[in-house]
Design an enzyme around this catalytic site. Structure first.
Site, short mmCIF file in Angstrom:
data_model
loop_
_atom_site.label_atom_id
_atom_site.label_comp_id
_atom_site.label_asym_id
_atom_site.label_seq_id
_atom_site.Cartn_x
_atom_site.Cartn_y
_atom_site.Cartn_z
CD GLU A 375 0.11 2.19 -5.10
OE1 GLU A 375 1.53 2.44 -5.39
OE2 GLU A 375 -0.30 1.12 -4.97
CG HIS A 376 1.41 1.57 -11.88
ND1 HIS A 376 1.01 0.32 -12.05
CD2 HIS A 376 1.73 2.33 -12.79
CE1 HIS A 376 1.24 0.23 -13.48
NE2 HIS A 376 1.53 1.22 -13.77
CB SER A 377 2.15 -1.06 -6.09
OG SER A 377 1.14 -0.78 -5.13
CB ALA A 379 -4.27 -3.32 -10.50
#
Length: 1589
Positions: A375-377, A379
């Site tokens: 999941e990008h948020s 890191a």
């Protein structure tokens, strides 16, 4: 439930004596150890927090400062300059301390304060040092907002045209002067109090407030090793890697991980993103999500087969070792419970997340491969990349596996087992989940992904080009996307600029995020900025990212280069863009990941990835520039006509690399290695390099394999890629090939053949090579050493003239044939001379005969040349000699057969025909000798010759039997062969007997028939004999046996010839064989088999012997040979007409057949016979309906095939339709309920009691019932025509009435649920659709209640699974209801819903070729719409897309699919020319006129192109139908369109051959325009298209 007892510390039971308390010591121990672990982690955190708080100092430095201060005090030096004394005076507890104690405490406080001050000063110095970025630039200075705006303009200039750039530049100037400074002031204000003025807004607004599914649009992934899989055990790989990930978490918790640094510099990067790597989840909200981070977690969640398990990863305060984790995971893999309602797809509740909302999700595949989704948020990718590198390295190099692929270590048998999570999901929530799943599935299906390693060169070679590796790859990616000119100077400027902008971004002077923050401020202030809206809404079609290798020291790329991960990537940012991730690994490897959306027609990940040549181009130019070379251009020598660079392989291909690949192809021990070599060599053969390297391999002659490969490559290049060579190179190529033939003639015949084919194909295409035969004979005719390859060339040259591999056109082909005909006498003379000189050399004689046969087959030899030649004499001498070898005998036989075939035009070849008749007739003795010597091969050859002679002389034999060429001795020769003991010899003659019987049948002359009757009688006797099985054969014949196939051909032949000998007479003779003699079982069986073939030709009312035969068959004892019983059962099935006329025997026949249903060997035959009896005796069989229903109920218990059971049900359905009206409904319902109940049991997982578990079986059975209800036999009864017509219709109405009630209520729900359960299975979807199709056809308009749910489900499933059967079923609905005004709109919406996924499917690479069934059924649906409701479809928005699809599909070379496309186009135009009396005619005409006005010219052009270059001749009749309709609609306009289309055709081929002359084009145009019907246009198309084939 042992794990449940261990999960609690104590248990108690209330008894009459009180409370019985039982403590669990294991559980208490677990609680104690867990507490110890928790306090231990707290202490470590306190220690780490303290150490971090005093950084860059250390706790020991405090002690050093304290001791230093105290030490100076004892030397009478005051380092505090009086501060210690002041502290001593103000100590709050000074009165409780001695003077010395006061001094010591004051010194301690001063030292501590000094230490903290030193820490603060050191931090400021370090911050100033790290804030200095001058080491990245030659000059360093502050960057203003104005500068950042112009950085943005500079970065987007190459991507904009002049007009867009001028507009953006004007907006930028306005922003700089007016709103920009104000927004910048607020942003600067935030930077004073915020740690980072971008991070929180970026996280909130870009990630957490995004409402799009994050699975593809935000998340990123990492992949496994590129070349190896450490173990194929799923549980072992998971155990090792989970343990490795948890080890990393422990190091992270203990703060033992070194900060990442810039490559090549000891500059640490911020480590803040590491904090939320573990124990973090993204929780969804209505408007914004938020991240929840837990301090600790002791378990992991595992998802497997739709179930969730909680797995504890700590035991007794310690981390489980890999082997223990493997046991836990293996337990989950072996656990076979079913998902709870709604659980399987629960993860899709937030559409598109698919449970990828954890900080990262670790995925393990069944083959041991692994991957990771992040999941990008929380890191960026380098953070998770650091974790993944550690995990993979630890997995392989630290933990490892044992010899069996399992994890190492001992297991604790007291471990808690994984705990199954329990769910209570309401039905409403389940519906939402399924909807979300469709969204997620559609999103996933829309991803086009291509990952590949680039090994031609790597970072080391790029550096030699004096360029940043990152800049090098970025520019190459732009080349791959935009195809700009490959100019070295521009490349260096672009690379330098890219590097400069990258450095600015690294030091906080980037453009994008700063402008984003200014945009956020503007929103807070409520002001609008056109400039910011413009730049932030700009779609970025190419999003790229490099994920660096951060822990290269963990991998040994020198000794273990295979242990390297391919890295990871991300989805495309824009719908019509690419997402490209690349990983530079070591000095010689770059891994690429390319993604895009399948739904975009502008993108193709595989095509983009294959533009790897841009990297090579840049590399080549850079190195040449270093060497001082002059760069003139890119491309190889000899790039004619579209070859060259367009078909280059990656990098330069060396001779040695090709040779090594050939060796691997033949000798590699690993089959996969051979496959890789084969694939690589296949690409090599398509490249320009293959011309030169193949020539070099042939010159070197290293070994047979490499020479054969090179010769084959030369042949293929000349056949398929001859256009690549410019004409000036053709002569050199010819000379080179002939030189190779001279030098390789003794190495291998296979090589000589390939090179000879290459020379022949070259001669046919090379227009400048005149009189090639004469050239070759003059050059090599007198050289005996050259005879083998000269004869090989002369043999294959006539054969290749009509090769489909050579698109030379009719004109060039005619030119070549005329040239060969002109030199044919020279070839005959050469072959004759060779026979005279080398008749003792068998191999050479074989070559001579093969060459002669090749020239005869081409049809250019004058028959007098053959008749006058000694070659014909030599042929018959060889055939008469009983010592001739088998090889020579076969070639001579082939040659004689070719000559016989060539003289079928007897009037022009009378002399040769007489010679051949005489020579063949003289071979009778040789045939008998071969039979006596049991030489089967020669007997077959003689039979072929005799049969070919008979077929050649067939016309003369019938016209003048017994005279001259009509000598009936020819028939005796064939009958001799039919009498051969081996049936394979007799089978050769079957086609002649069929042709003879067919000709006699057309003549209808009894006197002529009488002449040939004795010959056919002899034939039937032989066929009866040949139909006998071997006496020692057991059981019945296997359907895969060659003898079984032979008997089928015997049966077919007997049916064709029986009229000549009389069916009744032949049957009587067979009957006598059974009655008067005592035949062996095999004779009896053969007679019954022959009777089966001819019994339908008998008159059942006159043939009294039929009753005796029936009685004999049903009286066969049980111990009769199974084959006899089998043929008897089949015979009864063919006697249905007799049984119908003699119903008194029906009971006995049915009893006999039903008893045989229980015998495995006879069951299928019995089932088929019952079906036939049902069909022929349907009225009489109504009395036996109960028995038939019992048979239907017992189908699964009977040893019959699926096809036989279907046949039985069809027969029962026919009987059902003949029942009395009052009983038909109930019986029909009973018959259907048997199948429906079985399906219900399968769907509900009830006890099936041995019924077939495949739903397709029951669906097929239902379909069989429905399919026959609409085919009721309306036979005349009692002479009452009214009854004959009305009663069956009433019965059919009863069936339809019952089905109207049964179908929606009972049958449809079951079929619907079956379709839902098996929606991904194309086979099951087809079965469901087929069943519904027959049901709808049977019910007709009565199925209206079914339309809405049926269409809804079809459309829903089709969005995810594009089964073409839905389109076909849709066409059935349109056919039934398309004329009903109340239904047309719904059907149109159905079609529009179908079109979207269909077009996406067909827009894939080779979409039309890979999905012809979809094309077929799509246009079948469109055609039905045109036929039933044309105006509704033509006026719909989807019509233009259908037209475009049809235009693209006109060139599809698939018979059924192309036929549907042409039928659609034909009917579409036809709509505007029919039913002129109807009021909507003008509207129809105008609509079609509008379509043709836009696409008519293109349509005609496509049709012409399809005929000339794509479609086979047999498919051109459909094209002619379309042209005919176009001509009827608007003759004048069609004339112009056709003229324009013909002008666009190429005038000549790339090798210089003329296609169609101007006169031929004009003649064709006239033929089409003045054709009397579509058939004539079809013939003209076939003739004209030949000019381009």
């Amino acid at each position: 439930m042992a794990e449940a007892h261990q999960a609690v510390a104590f248990q108690f039971t209330v008894t009459p004596e009180g409370i019985d308390l039982r403590l669990s010591h294991n559980a208490l121990k677990e609680i104690y150890l867990s507490g110890i672990r928790a306090w231990k982690k707290k202490c470590i955190r306190i220690k780490n927090n303290f150490a971090s708080g005093v950084y860059p100092a250390s706790p020991s430095s405090w002690l050093f400062v304290v001791l230093t201060v105290i030490g100076t005090m004892y030397t009478r030096v005051d380092p505090s300059m009086g501060m210690i004394a002041k502290l001593k005076d103000h100590l709050p507890l000074r009165r409780y301390l001695s003077h010395q104690g006061q001094s010591l405490v004051s010194a301690l406080l001063f030292a501590t304060g000094l230490w903290l001050a030193l820490i603060f000063m050191m931090r400021q110095i370090l911050k100033a040092l790290l804030s200095y970025h001058g080491w990245m630039f030659e000059e360093h200075g502050k960057v203003s907002t104005t500068t950042k705006v112009w950085f943005f303009l500079e970065s987007v200039r190459p991507l904009m045209n002049d007009e867009d750039f001028r507009r953006t530049k004007a907006l930028a100037k306005d922003f700089e002067r007016n709103l920009g400074p104000r927004l910048q002031w607020y942003l600067k204000l935030k930077s004073w109090w915020a740690t980072n003025y971008v991070s929180d807004w970026w996280e909130q607004y870009v990630y957490l407030q995004g409402r799009e599914p994050i699975m593809v649009n935000s998340n990123y992934y990492a992949m496994d090793f590129l070349y190896v899989t450490p173990t194929t055990s799923q549980s072992a790989r998971a155990g090792n890697l989970v343990h490795a990930l948890l080890l990393y978490r422990r190091r992270l918790t203990y703060e033992e991980i070194q900060p990442s640094t810039l490559p090549g510099f000891p500059i640490p990067l911020c480590s803040a993103q590491w904090e939320r790597m573990f124990n973090t989840t993204r929780l969804p909200g209505e408007e914004t999500d938020h991240l929840q981070h837990l301090v600790d977690s002791k378990h992991i969640v595992i998802y497997h087969k739709g179930r969730y398990f909680k797995v504890w990863v700590y035991q007794g305060g310690r981390l489980l070792n890999p082997s223990e984790l493997q046991v836990q995971i293996q337990y989950i893999l072996d656990e076979n419970s079913s998902p709870q309602p709604g659980e399987k797809y629960l993860a899709a509740l937030t559409a598109g997340n698919r449970w990828f909302d954890k900080s990262f999700t670790f995925v393990v595949f069944a083959n041991g491969k692994v991957g990771l989704n992040a999941e990008h948020s929380w890191a960026d990718a380098p953070i998770i990349g650091h974790l993944w590198e550690y995990a993979l390295a630890t997995d392989c190099f630290q933990l490892g596996y044992d010899d069996e692929g399992n994890c190492k270590g001992e297991e604790d048998t007291t471990l808690l087992l994984p705990q199954r999570l329990q769910w209570d999901i309401p039905k409403e929530c389940q519906d939402v989940i399924m909807h979300s799943l469709k969204v997620a599935q559609k999103l996933a299906d829309d991803v086009d992904f291509y990952a590949f390693p680039f090994t031609t060169f790597g970072k080391g070679m790029i550096k030699k080009c004096r360029t940043s590796p990152d800049a090098f790859i970025q520019i190459a990616l732009q080349l791959a996307n935009f195809r700009v000119d490959e100019c070295l100077n521009f490349f260096r400027i672009a690379a330098k600029n890219h590097q400069h902008i990258s450095r600015l971004a690294m030091v906080g002077c980037g453009v994008d995020r700063h402008l984003f923050c200014l945009y956020v401020v503007s929103k807070y202030l409520g002001v609008n900025s056109p400039f910011l809206q413009e730049v932030l809404s700009e779609p970025w079609c190419l999003s790229t990212s490099q994920t660096p290798i951060q822990q290269i020291e963990l991998f040994d790329l020198v000794n273990h280069p295979e242990y390297i991960s391919i890295g990871g990537g991300f989805g495309p940012v824009a719908d019509d863009g690419y997402g490209v991730s690349y990983i530079i690994v070591g000095e010689n490897l770059i891994n690429f990941h390319v993604s895009c959306k399948v739904s975009s027609p502008l993108t193709d990940a595989h095509r983009f990835g294959k533009e790897k040549k841009t990297l090579r181009i840049l590399r080549t130019q850079g190195i040449n520039a270093i060497r001082g070379d002059v760069i003139v251009g890119v491309g190889g020598a000899g790039g004619g006509g579209g070859g060259g660079e367009g078909r280059r392989m990656e990098g330069e291909v060396s001779l040695d690399s090709v040779y090594q690949a050939v060796q691997a192809l033949y000798h590699h021990p690993d089959p996969q290695g051979k496959e890789r070599a084969s694939a690589w060599l296949g690409e090599f053969q398509k490249s320009m390099f293959s011309w030169q390297i193949s020539d070099q391999l042939l010159r070197l002659q290293r070994d047979i394999e490499s020479c054969y490969f090179a010769a084959q490559t030369m042949k293929m290049k000349i056949q398929y890629s001859f256009y690549e060579l410019p004409p000036e190179m053709h002569l050199a190529l010819r000379d080179s090939l002939l030189t190779h033939l001279e030098s390789l003639k003794d190495l291998s015949q296979a090589i000589v053949t390939q090179l000879a084919l290459a020379v022949a194909d070259l001669a046919i295409q090379m227009t400048s090579w005149k009189s090639c035969v004469q050239t070759l004979i003059e050059k090599y005719g007198n050289d005996e050493s050259a005879l083998p390859f000269l004869l090989e060339i002369l043999t294959v040259l006539p054969e290749e003239v009509h090769s489909r591999s050579l698109r030379i056109g009719t004109n060039r082909r005619t030119e070549v044939i005329e040239d060969l005909a002109y030199h044919a006498s020279m070839v005959i003379g050469l072959l004759t001379a060779y026979m005279e000189r080398c008749s003792h050399d068998e191999k050479l004689v074989i070559k001579v005969f093969r060459c002669l046969m090749s020239w005869i087959n081409l049809g250019i030899l004058h028959t007098d040349h053959i008749a006058n030649s000694q070659l014909l004499v030599a042929l018959f001498q060889v055939l008469r000699h009983n010592q001739t070898s088998s090889n020579l005998h076969e070639v001579a036989s082939d040659c004689v057969c070719a000559a016989l075939y060539a003289v079928e035009g007897l009037q022009e070849s009378l002399r040769l025909a007489l010679q051949l008749q005489e020579g063949v007739t003289a071979l009778e003795e040789a045939y008998h000798t071969a039979v006596a010597c049991e030489d089967m091969d020669k007997a077959l050859n003689y039979c072929r010759i005799f049969t070919e002679l008979a077929e050649t002389l067939l016309e003369m034999v019938i016209r003048s039997p017994g005279q001259g060429l009509g000598d009936l001795k020819t028939l005796n020769l064939i009958l001799n062969c039919v009498g051969h003991e081996q049936y394979e010899v007799a089978e050769i003659t079957f086609n002649f007997w069929y042709r003879l019987a067919e000709t006699l049948h057309k003549m209808k002359d009894p006197s002529v028939n009488q002449i040939f009757r004795p010959y056919f009688q002899r034939l039937t006797q032989s066929l009866t004999f040949h139909s006998q099985m071997d006496p020692d054969h057991e059981g019945v014949l296997d359907e895969t046996d060659d003898f079984f196939e032979f008997r089928l051909r015997v049966s077919d032949l007997l049916k064709d010839i029986i009229f000549l000998i009389g069916a009744s007479e032949f049957f009587s003779r067979l009957y006598s064989t059974l009655k008067d003699g005592s035949p062996a079982w095999e004779e009896t069986e053969a007679v019954l088999f022959i009777m089966t073939a001819l019994v339908k030709n008998l008159n059942p009312e006159k043939e009294q012997k039929l009753g005796d035969v029936v009685q004999a068959v049903i009286s066969l004892p049980d111990n009769t040979h199974l084959a006899v019983q089998h043929s008897g059962v089949q015979l009864l099935g063919e006697m249905g007409e007799y049984i119908n006329n003699n119903v008194q025997c029906l009971d006995l026949v049915l009893n006999f057949l039903t008893q045989r249903l229980k015998q495995k060997e006879l069951a299928n035959a019995a089932a088929n016979s019952i079906q036939n009896v049902c069909a022929m005796c349907s009225d009489a069989m109504t009395q036996h309906i109960e028995g038939l229903l019992q048979v239907a109920l017992s189908l699964d218990a009977l040893p019959i095939s699926h096809d036989s059971s279907i046949g039985l049900l069809r027969g029962i359905s026919l009987v059902l339709a003949r029942m009395p009206s009052e009983k038909i409904g109930e019986t029909f319902q009973r018959l259907c309920s048997m199948q429906v109940m079985a399906l219900k049991k399968l769907l509900t997982s009830e006890q099936t009691n041995g019924i077939t578990a495949d739903p397709a079986v029951w669906l097929d059975r239902l379909a069989a019932i429905f399919s026959r209800l609409d085919h009721v036999h309306m036979s005349y009864t009692d002479g009452n025509v009214i009854d004959a017509l009305v009663i069956p219709l009433l019965r059919l109405g009863q069936v339809r009435g019952m089905l109207r009630l049964t179908l929606p209520q009972n049958i449809w729900p079951v079929i619907s649920e079956t379709l839902y359960r098996h929606q991904a299975d194309n086979r099951m979807a087809e079965r469901c659709c087929r069943c519904l199709r027959f049901a709808i056809r049977c019910v007709g308009k009565g199925s209206a209640m079914l339309i809405q749910p049926l269409v809804s489900q079809m459309v829903s499933v089709y969005q995810s699974h594009q089964h073409s059967c839905f389109l076909y079923l849709g066409s059935i609905l349109v056919d039934e209801y398309g004329s009903e005004e109340s239904c047309t709109q719904g059907l149109l919406e159905m079609m529009q819903a179908f079109c979207g996924p269909t077009f996406q499917l067909l827009e894939e690479p080779r979409g039309f070729q890979n999905h012809p069934d979809t094309v077929d059924d799509l246009f079948r649906l469109a055609t039905r719409f045109i036929q039933r409701s044309p105006i509704v479809l033509i006026q719909s928005p989807v019509m233009s897309l259908i037209i475009q699809c049809a235009l693209a599909a006109t060139t599809l070379n698939h018979r059924d699919a192309n036929s549907s496309v042409m039928k659609f186009l034909q009917d579409l135009v036809h709509v505007a020319t029919v039913n002129k009396h109807k009021e909507d005619f003008e509207l129809r005409k105008n609509l079609v006129h509008g379509f043709l006005g836009e696409s008519g010219a293109l349509l005609v052009a496509q049709l012409v192109q399809a005929c000339c270059f794509y479609l086979v001749p047999s498919m051109l009749g459909n094209v002619a139908d379309v042209m005919w309709e176009l001509r009827i609609f608007d003759r004048k306009t069609f004339c112009r369109w056709l003229e324009e289309a013909l002008k666009a055709l190429p005038k000549e081929l790339t090798a210089g051959a003329i296609t169609a002359t101007e006169k031929q084009v004009t003649d064709f145009h006239k033929q089409v325009m003045f054709a009397e019907d579509a058939t004539m246009i079809g013939w003209s198309l076939m003739e004209f298209s030949g000019f381009y084939r």
